[in-house]
Design an enzyme around this catalytic site. Structure first.
Site, PDB file in Angstrom:
ATOM      1  N   GLN A  86       1.938  -6.030  -3.169  1.00  0.00           N
ATOM      2  CA  GLN A  86       2.385  -6.128  -1.771  1.00  0.00           C
ATOM      3  C   GLN A  86       3.688  -5.336  -1.599  1.00  0.00           C
ATOM      4  OE1 GLN A  86       1.359  -9.539  -3.246  1.00  0.00           O
ATOM      5  NE2 GLN A  86      -0.588  -8.586  -2.805  1.00  0.00           N
TER       6      GLN A  86
ATOM      7  N   GLY B 260      -4.612  -4.359  -3.750  1.00  0.00           N
ATOM      8  CA  GLY B 260      -5.595  -3.322  -4.049  1.00  0.00           C
ATOM      9  C   GLY B 260      -4.802  -2.082  -4.426  1.00  0.00           C
ATOM     10  N   HIS B 261      -4.773  -1.759  -5.712  1.00  0.00           N
ATOM     11  CA  HIS B 261      -3.980  -0.621  -6.197  1.00  0.00           C
ATOM     12  C   HIS B 261      -4.937   0.485  -6.629  1.00  0.00           C
ATOM     13  CE1 HIS B 261      -0.429  -3.547  -7.187  1.00  0.00           C
ATOM     14  NE2 HIS B 261      -0.768  -3.539  -5.918  1.00  0.00           N
TER      15      HIS B 261
ATOM     16  N   ASP C 284       0.813  -1.218   0.000  1.00  0.00           N
ATOM     17  CA  ASP C 284       0.000   0.000   0.000  1.00  0.00           C
ATOM     18  C   ASP C 284       0.847   1.269   0.000  1.00  0.00           C
ATOM     19  OD1 ASP C 284      -2.207  -1.671   0.119  1.00  0.00           O
ATOM     20  OD2 ASP C 284      -2.257  -1.632   2.311  1.00  0.00           O
TER      21      ASP C 284
ATOM     22  N   LYS D 109       1.768   2.203  -4.963  1.00  0.00           N
ATOM     23  CA  LYS D 109       2.311   1.638  -6.212  1.00  0.00           C
ATOM     24  C   LYS D 109       1.382   1.919  -7.383  1.00  0.00           C
ATOM     25  CE  LYS D 109       2.400  -2.439  -4.335  1.00  0.00           C
ATOM     26  NZ  LYS D 109       2.008  -2.078  -2.953  1.00  0.00           N
TER      27      LYS D 109
HETATM   28  P1  GDP Z   1      -0.824   0.335  -3.496  1.00  0.00           P
HETATM   29  O1  GDP Z   1      -1.409  -0.950  -3.041  1.00  0.00           O
HETATM   30  O2  GDP Z   1       0.651   0.402  -3.263  1.00  0.00           O
HETATM   31  O3  GDP Z   1      -1.179   0.659  -4.922  1.00  0.00           O
HETATM   32  O4  GDP Z   1      -1.463   1.479  -2.580  1.00  0.00           O
HETATM   33  P2  GDP Z   1      -3.018   1.620  -2.180  1.00  0.00           P
HETATM   34  O5  GDP Z   1      -3.780   2.085  -3.358  1.00  0.00           O
HETATM   35  O6  GDP Z   1      -3.490   0.397  -1.502  1.00  0.00           O
HETATM   36  O7  GDP Z   1      -2.923   2.718  -1.047  1.00  0.00           O
HETATM   37  C1  GDP Z   1      -2.314   3.946  -1.287  1.00  0.00           C
HETATM   38  C2  GDP Z   1      -3.341   5.045  -1.004  1.00  0.00           C
HETATM   39  O8  GDP Z   1      -2.680   6.271  -1.006  1.00  0.00           O
HETATM   40  C3  GDP Z   1      -4.409   5.150  -2.085  1.00  0.00           C
HETATM   41  O9  GDP Z   1      -5.607   5.559  -1.483  1.00  0.00           O
HETATM   42  C4  GDP Z   1      -3.871   6.249  -3.000  1.00  0.00           C
HETATM   43  O10 GDP Z   1      -4.892   6.933  -3.711  1.00  0.00           O
HETATM   44  C5  GDP Z   1      -3.230   7.139  -2.003  1.00  0.00           C
HETATM   45  N1  GDP Z   1      -2.100   7.939  -2.469  1.00  0.00           N
HETATM   46  C6  GDP Z   1      -1.044   7.588  -3.248  1.00  0.00           C
HETATM   47  N2  GDP Z   1      -0.140   8.587  -3.282  1.00  0.00           N
HETATM   48  C7  GDP Z   1      -0.646   9.586  -2.525  1.00  0.00           C
HETATM   49  C8  GDP Z   1      -0.162  10.864  -2.131  1.00  0.00           C
HETATM   50  O11 GDP Z   1       0.919  11.282  -2.490  1.00  0.00           O
HETATM   51  N3  GDP Z   1      -0.961  11.602  -1.303  1.00  0.00           N
HETATM   52  C9  GDP Z   1      -2.180  11.176  -0.883  1.00  0.00           C
HETATM   53  N4  GDP Z   1      -2.904  11.960  -0.104  1.00  0.00           N
HETATM   54  N5  GDP Z   1      -2.645   9.968  -1.208  1.00  0.00           N
HETATM   55  C10 GDP Z   1      -1.882   9.178  -2.009  1.00  0.00           C
HETATM   56  P1  IMO Z   2      -0.933  -4.190  -2.258  1.00  0.00           P
HETATM   57  O1  IMO Z   2      -0.488  -4.773  -3.582  1.00  0.00           O
HETATM   58  C1  IMO Z   2      -0.931  -4.525   2.057  1.00  0.00           C
HETATM   59  C2  IMO Z   2      -1.032  -8.537   3.766  1.00  0.00           C
HETATM   60  C3  IMO Z   2      -2.271  -8.951   4.531  1.00  0.00           C
HETATM   61  C4  IMO Z   2      -1.633  -9.865   5.559  1.00  0.00           C
HETATM   62  C5  IMO Z   2      -0.549 -10.563   4.756  1.00  0.00           C
HETATM   63  C6  IMO Z   2      -0.953 -11.920   4.208  1.00  0.00           C
HETATM   64  O2  IMO Z   2      -2.218  -3.468  -2.319  1.00  0.00           O
HETATM   65  O3  IMO Z   2       0.166  -3.421  -1.626  1.00  0.00           O
HETATM   66  P2  IMO Z   2      -2.507 -12.669   2.188  1.00  0.00           P
HETATM   67  O4  IMO Z   2      -3.969 -12.439   1.937  1.00  0.00           O
HETATM   68  O5  IMO Z   2      -1.618 -12.145   1.102  1.00  0.00           O
HETATM   69  O6  IMO Z   2      -2.196 -14.091   2.533  1.00  0.00           O
HETATM   70  O7  IMO Z   2      -2.191 -11.818   3.523  1.00  0.00           O
HETATM   71  O8  IMO Z   2      -0.239  -9.705   3.676  1.00  0.00           O
HETATM   72  N1  IMO Z   2      -1.280  -8.070   2.377  1.00  0.00           N
HETATM   73  C7  IMO Z   2      -1.199  -6.793   2.003  1.00  0.00           C
HETATM   74  N2  IMO Z   2      -0.984  -5.675   2.740  1.00  0.00           N
HETATM   75  N3  IMO Z   2      -1.051  -4.436   0.719  1.00  0.00           N
HETATM   76  C8  IMO Z   2      -1.254  -5.539  -0.029  1.00  0.00           C
HETATM   77  O9  IMO Z   2      -1.246  -5.493  -1.373  1.00  0.00           O
HETATM   78  C9  IMO Z   2      -1.375  -6.781   0.615  1.00  0.00           C
HETATM   79  N4  IMO Z   2      -1.584  -8.054   0.186  1.00  0.00           N
HETATM   80  C10 IMO Z   2      -1.516  -8.822   1.286  1.00  0.00           C
HETATM   81  O10 IMO Z   2      -2.918  -7.846   5.114  1.00  0.00           O
HETATM   82  O11 IMO Z   2      -0.998  -9.095   6.547  1.00  0.00           O
HETATM   83 MG    MG Z   3      -2.923  -1.614  -1.782  1.00  0.00          MG
END
Ligand code: GDP
Ligand code: IMO
Ligand code: MG
Length: 422
Positions: free
Chosen positions: A223, A39-40, A12, A15
């Protein structure tokens, strides 16, 4: 130019947002590991898209997305994701999405086993996303998994499914869970297989032919480094190699065809799920949650938050071979007067500068901090690196230096425009 992008923390990191920005220069975007545990999030104007299995590059017209052999695919989830994108006006067709024939398939027993094991672990649970990721990779390693190529084979699939289901139903019964019905499972998976058939390809050949033609490939990590099955905080990890090497094994594109590795990290730290997090901090958690931020994109769980941990990102730099860094969520620290950065761990009477392998030892570590003055200015409206407050630039360059790679992208908001090139 082939670029691998990985998360340098616990997932998270943002990415999805950075992939969307870098896709402008790419022809092909490839997922190589993980499944719909990811979840991206990408924002295009007011519209929010959350990608789980499909590469985030799908949002840019004219780019081809590939789900590589190293990914585990829930076919029903994938069909739902394609339909969901089409409803949001994103065209998805075999012209812009290819699915590896050798990717392993997630079945309902994998999800059920994932959930049952968590219940049995009680306090010691991992906090998985319950998407069946661990059991599916477990079957792959045990050589009893079914692959996309099996799913598409109408002559072979019904018998293989029956055989796998009968073994797994025995296990489910022993755990006190309800057995799964064969007929409805076969029907649902056959329907999904027929929907996915046009997308299925030999993606290894496709990627090599594209490389020969000079295509630029972007490998979208899922991840983060400390969720890696080998390099993460085992057993509080996911079941795939989330580090840069996973991009090679999960796509069939060898290491000597890769040109650059980009690490994405937040300006602070978050983790969703259980496991050690030495720099965890209630004040910063409350601050971010109070702003409505840091809730999981897949499960909606509140993410645990803490100060930036330079010990972990330095380790991430080492095991991924990071060349460049993108730092996101800088604006999350806009109101913090004194910002702390973890630069070591106190363990009894020693100070450690590395991540201990033993999870019990790591759990006992206490963060040792260095302090930085905050910038106390909103950054989300700024569009040039030079416009960032001097304290902010100093903080970002310091954490990049502590990590050991070159800062190239700074993100001050979720939108494309909120991206500053250093
Ligand atoms: P990922 O799994 O690495 O793609 O990240 P996620 O989407 O799960 O979580 C990142 C969160 O941060 C999302 O809600 C993005 O929209 C948000 N985000 C990414 N970059 C920024 C930033 O620079 N500022 C803010 N406020 N939100 C950001
Ligand atoms: P993105 O790509 C954050 C975490 C789960 C748990 C551990 C194992 O959005 O960054 P799993 O279901 O993979 O067996 O869970 O890994 N986890 C993540 N945490 N971002 C993710 O993906 C994750 N995918 C799995 O919360 O701690
Ligand atoms: Mg994510």
């Amino acid at each position: 130019m082939n670029t691998i992008l990985v998360g340098a923390q616990w997932g998270d990191e943002g990415k999805g947002k950075i992939i969307d920005v870098l896709t402008e220069q790419a022809d092909i975007v490839v997922r190589t590991q993980g499944g719909n545990n990811a979840g991206h999030t990408v924002y295009l104007g007011p519209k929010k898209y959350v990608l789980h299995l499909i590469p985030s590059g799908i949002l840019r017209p004219g780019k081809v997305c590939v789900i590589g052999n190293g990914v585990v695919i829930d076919p029903i989830g994938l069909v739902a994701e394609i339909d969901g994108l089409e409803k949001l006006g994103v065209a998805v067709s075999p012209d812009n999405l290819r699915l590896s024939e050798t990717a392993h398939v997630v079945f309902p027993w994998h999800r059920e086993l994932d959930a049952q094991r968590e219940v049995r672990k009680g306090q010691g649970k991992i906090g998985t996303t319950k998407r069946g990721i661990g059991p599916t990779y477990g079957d792959k390693a045990a050589r009893v998994g079914l692959r996309v190529i099996d799913l598409l084979n109408g002559a072979r699939f019904p018998d293989r499914l029956r055989e796998r289901l009968s073994e797994n139903n025995e296990v489910l019964k022993a755990l006190g869970a309800a057995p799964i019905d064969y007929d409805s499972l076969l029907r649902d998976y056959t329907t999904a297989a027929n929907r996915l058939r046009p997308y299925v390809a030999n993606t290894v050949l496709y990627l090599h032919e594209s490389t020969r033609r000079g295509a630029n490939i972007l490998f979208e990590g899922a991840q983060g480094t400390f969720l890696d099955i080998d390099h993460g905080t085992y057993p509080y990890v996911t079941s795939s190699n989330t580090t840069s090497g996973g991009a090679c094994t999960g796509s069939g594109v060898p290491p000597n065809r890769m040109d650059r590795v980009v690490g994405v990290m937040k300006a602070y730290t978050t983790r969703v799920g259980e496991g050690p997090l030495p720099s965890e901090n209630a004040v910063i958690s409350d601050l971010l949650h109070g702003l409505g931020r840091e809730f999981g994109a897949t499960t909606g769980r509140a993410r645990r938050c803490g100060w930036f941990d330079a010990v972990v990102t330095r380790h991430a730099c080492m095991v991924n071979g990071l060349d460049e860094l993108a730092i996101t969520n800088i604006d999350g620290l806009d109101t913090v007067t004194t910002i702390r950065v973890c630069i070591g761990y106190r363990l009894d009477d020693q100070i450690l500068h590395h991540v201990p392998a033993d999870i019990e030892v790591f759990s006992r570590c206490e963060a040792v901090y260095e302090e930085f003055p905050g910038w106390l200015t909103p950054t989300h409206t700024l569009s040039r690196w030079e416009d960032l407050p001097v304290n902010c630039r100093h903080y970002l360059l310091s954490i990049a230096q502590l990590t050991g790679a070159r800062l190239t992208v700074a993100s001050v908001g979720p939108a494309r425009e909120q991206t500053l090139f250093v």
